[in-house]
Design a protein around this motif. Structure first.
Motif, PDB file in Angstrom:
ATOM      1  N   VAL A  41       0.887  -1.332   0.031  1.00 28.47           N
ATOM      2  CA  VAL A  41      -0.021  -0.064  -0.133  1.00 28.47           C
ATOM      3  C   VAL A  41       1.071   1.267  -0.049  1.00 28.47           C
ATOM      4  O   VAL A  41       1.616   1.352   0.769  1.00 28.47           O
ATOM      5  CB  VAL A  41      -0.905   0.244   1.149  1.00 28.47           C
ATOM      6  CG1 VAL A  41      -1.875   1.165   1.319  1.00 28.47           C
ATOM      7  CG2 VAL A  41      -1.714  -1.279   1.470  1.00 28.47           C
ATOM      8  N   VAL A  42       0.645   2.287  -0.924  1.00 29.46           N
ATOM      9  CA  VAL A  42       1.521   3.327  -1.128  1.00 29.46           C
ATOM     10  C   VAL A  42       0.322   4.531  -0.890  1.00 29.46           C
ATOM     11  O   VAL A  42      -0.695   4.698  -1.557  1.00 29.46           O
ATOM     12  CB  VAL A  42       1.983   3.600  -2.416  1.00 29.46           C
ATOM     13  CG1 VAL A  42       2.900   4.689  -2.642  1.00 29.46           C
ATOM     14  CG2 VAL A  42       2.952   2.298  -2.715  1.00 29.46           C
ATOM     15  N   SER A  43       0.504   5.269   0.505  1.00 30.85           N
ATOM     16  CA  SER A  43      -0.382   6.247   0.772  1.00 30.85           C
ATOM     17  C   SER A  43       0.263   7.524   1.329  1.00 30.85           C
ATOM     18  O   SER A  43       1.064   7.158   2.066  1.00 30.85           O
ATOM     19  CB  SER A  43      -1.274   5.659   1.647  1.00 30.85           C
ATOM     20  OG  SER A  43      -2.363   6.705   2.231  1.00 30.85           O
ATOM     21  N   PRO A  44      -0.221   8.455   0.983  1.00 32.62           N
ATOM     22  CA  PRO A  44       0.282   9.821   1.625  1.00 32.62           C
ATOM     23  C   PRO A  44      -0.043   9.773   3.166  1.00 32.62           C
ATOM     24  O   PRO A  44       0.582  10.573   3.887  1.00 32.62           O
ATOM     25  CB  PRO A  44      -0.200  11.184   0.824  1.00 32.62           C
ATOM     26  CG  PRO A  44      -1.446  10.367   0.093  1.00 32.62           C
ATOM     27  CD  PRO A  44      -1.237   8.949  -0.105  1.00 32.62           C
ATOM     28  N   ARG A  45      -0.935   9.162   3.391  1.00 29.70           N
ATOM     29  CA  ARG A  45      -1.292   9.166   4.922  1.00 29.70           C
ATOM     30  C   ARG A  45      -0.045   8.396   5.833  1.00 29.70           C
ATOM     31  O   ARG A  45      -0.514   8.422   7.089  1.00 29.70           O
ATOM     32  CB  ARG A  45      -2.747   8.427   5.150  1.00 29.70           C
ATOM     33  CG  ARG A  45      -3.736   9.085   4.430  1.00 29.70           C
ATOM     34  CD  ARG A  45      -5.262   8.671   4.848  1.00 29.70           C
ATOM     35  NE  ARG A  45      -5.434   8.426   6.166  1.00 29.70           N
ATOM     36  CZ  ARG A  45      -6.529   7.668   6.735  1.00 29.70           C
ATOM     37  NH1 ARG A  45      -7.407   7.240   5.704  1.00 29.70           N
ATOM     38  NH2 ARG A  45      -6.790   7.497   8.006  1.00 29.70           N
ATOM     39  N   PHE A  46       0.698   7.790   4.907  1.00 32.34           N
ATOM     40  CA  PHE A  46       1.639   7.054   5.887  1.00 32.34           C
ATOM     41  C   PHE A  46       2.812   8.085   6.229  1.00 32.34           C
ATOM     42  O   PHE A  46       3.738   7.905   6.898  1.00 32.34           O
ATOM     43  CB  PHE A  46       2.373   5.876   5.031  1.00 32.34           C
ATOM     44  CG  PHE A  46       1.437   5.037   4.950  1.00 32.34           C
ATOM     45  CD1 PHE A  46       0.234   4.631   5.968  1.00 32.34           C
ATOM     46  CD2 PHE A  46       1.489   4.117   3.926  1.00 32.34           C
ATOM     47  CE1 PHE A  46      -0.457   3.331   5.748  1.00 32.34           C
ATOM     48  CE2 PHE A  46       0.470   3.038   3.513  1.00 32.34           C
ATOM     49  CZ  PHE A  46      -0.570   2.720   4.593  1.00 32.34           C
ATOM     50  N   GLU A  47       2.621   9.298   5.555  1.00 33.64           N
ATOM     51  CA  GLU A  47       3.856  10.411   5.673  1.00 33.64           C
ATOM     52  C   GLU A  47       4.140  10.596   7.348  1.00 33.64           C
ATOM     53  O   GLU A  47       3.152  10.730   8.147  1.00 33.64           O
ATOM     54  CB  GLU A  47       3.618  11.636   5.280  1.00 33.64           C
ATOM     55  CG  GLU A  47       3.502  11.668   3.719  1.00 33.64           C
ATOM     56  CD  GLU A  47       4.889  11.706   2.936  1.00 33.64           C
ATOM     57  OE1 GLU A  47       5.788  11.517   3.745  1.00 33.64           O
ATOM     58  OE2 GLU A  47       4.800  11.413   1.791  1.00 33.64           O
ATOM     59  N   GLY A  48       5.332  10.474   7.927  1.00 32.60           N
ATOM     60  CA  GLY A  48       5.827  10.735   8.961  1.00 32.60           C
ATOM     61  C   GLY A  48       5.420   9.845  10.274  1.00 32.60           C
ATOM     62  O   GLY A  48       5.410   9.898  11.566  1.00 32.60           O
ATOM     63  N   LYS A  49       4.561   8.698   9.761  1.00 35.07           N
ATOM     64  CA  LYS A  49       4.332   7.529  10.565  1.00 35.07           C
ATOM     65  C   LYS A  49       5.226   6.605  10.695  1.00 35.07           C
ATOM     66  O   LYS A  49       5.977   6.028   9.659  1.00 35.07           O
ATOM     67  CB  LYS A  49       2.917   7.019  10.312  1.00 35.07           C
ATOM     68  CG  LYS A  49       1.614   8.140  10.269  1.00 35.07           C
ATOM     69  CD  LYS A  49       0.393   7.507   9.968  1.00 35.07           C
ATOM     70  CE  LYS A  49      -0.767   8.306  10.617  1.00 35.07           C
ATOM     71  NZ  LYS A  49      -0.665   9.777  10.068  1.00 35.07           N
ATOM     72  N   PRO A  50       5.618   6.120  12.008  1.00 30.10           N
ATOM     73  CA  PRO A  50       6.472   4.825  12.219  1.00 30.10           C
ATOM     74  C   PRO A  50       5.745   3.564  11.505  1.00 30.10           C
ATOM     75  O   PRO A  50       4.445   3.685  11.347  1.00 30.10           O
ATOM     76  CB  PRO A  50       6.632   4.666  13.425  1.00 30.10           C
ATOM     77  CG  PRO A  50       5.721   5.417  14.124  1.00 30.10           C
ATOM     78  CD  PRO A  50       5.123   6.433  13.035  1.00 30.10           C
TER      79      PRO A  50
END
Length: 88
Positions: A41-50
């Motif tokens: 899964v490639v998502s901008p919602r993962f930015e900055g999340k461990p």
């Protein structure tokens, strides 16, 4: 598919709920009986999340489906990480 799970259904749900730019779902069960899946899964919602938080997002998105799945492998990337990985 007795349990109603399909590669397409999982892909669509991940794309929709996680605002994913790219989703790959592979049925890895021995006879493709939808009990084992591998997802990317490639998502901008993962930015900055461990990693753990990213996996929790995916797991909560698929909470109902995971009750039916016996093995689930996931890879979660930001669009930037995805881009870098594909330039190799």
């Amino acid at each position: 598919m007795a349990n109603g799970l399909s590669v397409e259904a999982l892909r669509e749900k991940l794309r929709r709920e996680l605002e994913a730019e790219h989703v790959e779902v592979k049925d890895t069960s021995a006879n493709h009986c939808a009990t084992s899946f591998k997802v990317l899964v490639v998502s901008p919602r993962f930015e900055g999340k461990p990693l753990l938080q990213r996996h929790r997002l995916v797991n909560s998105c698929l909470a109902e489906e995971l009750k039916e799945i016996h093995a689930f492998e996931q890879k979660t990337l930001t669009p930037e990480q995805w881009l870098k990985e594909n330039q190799k």
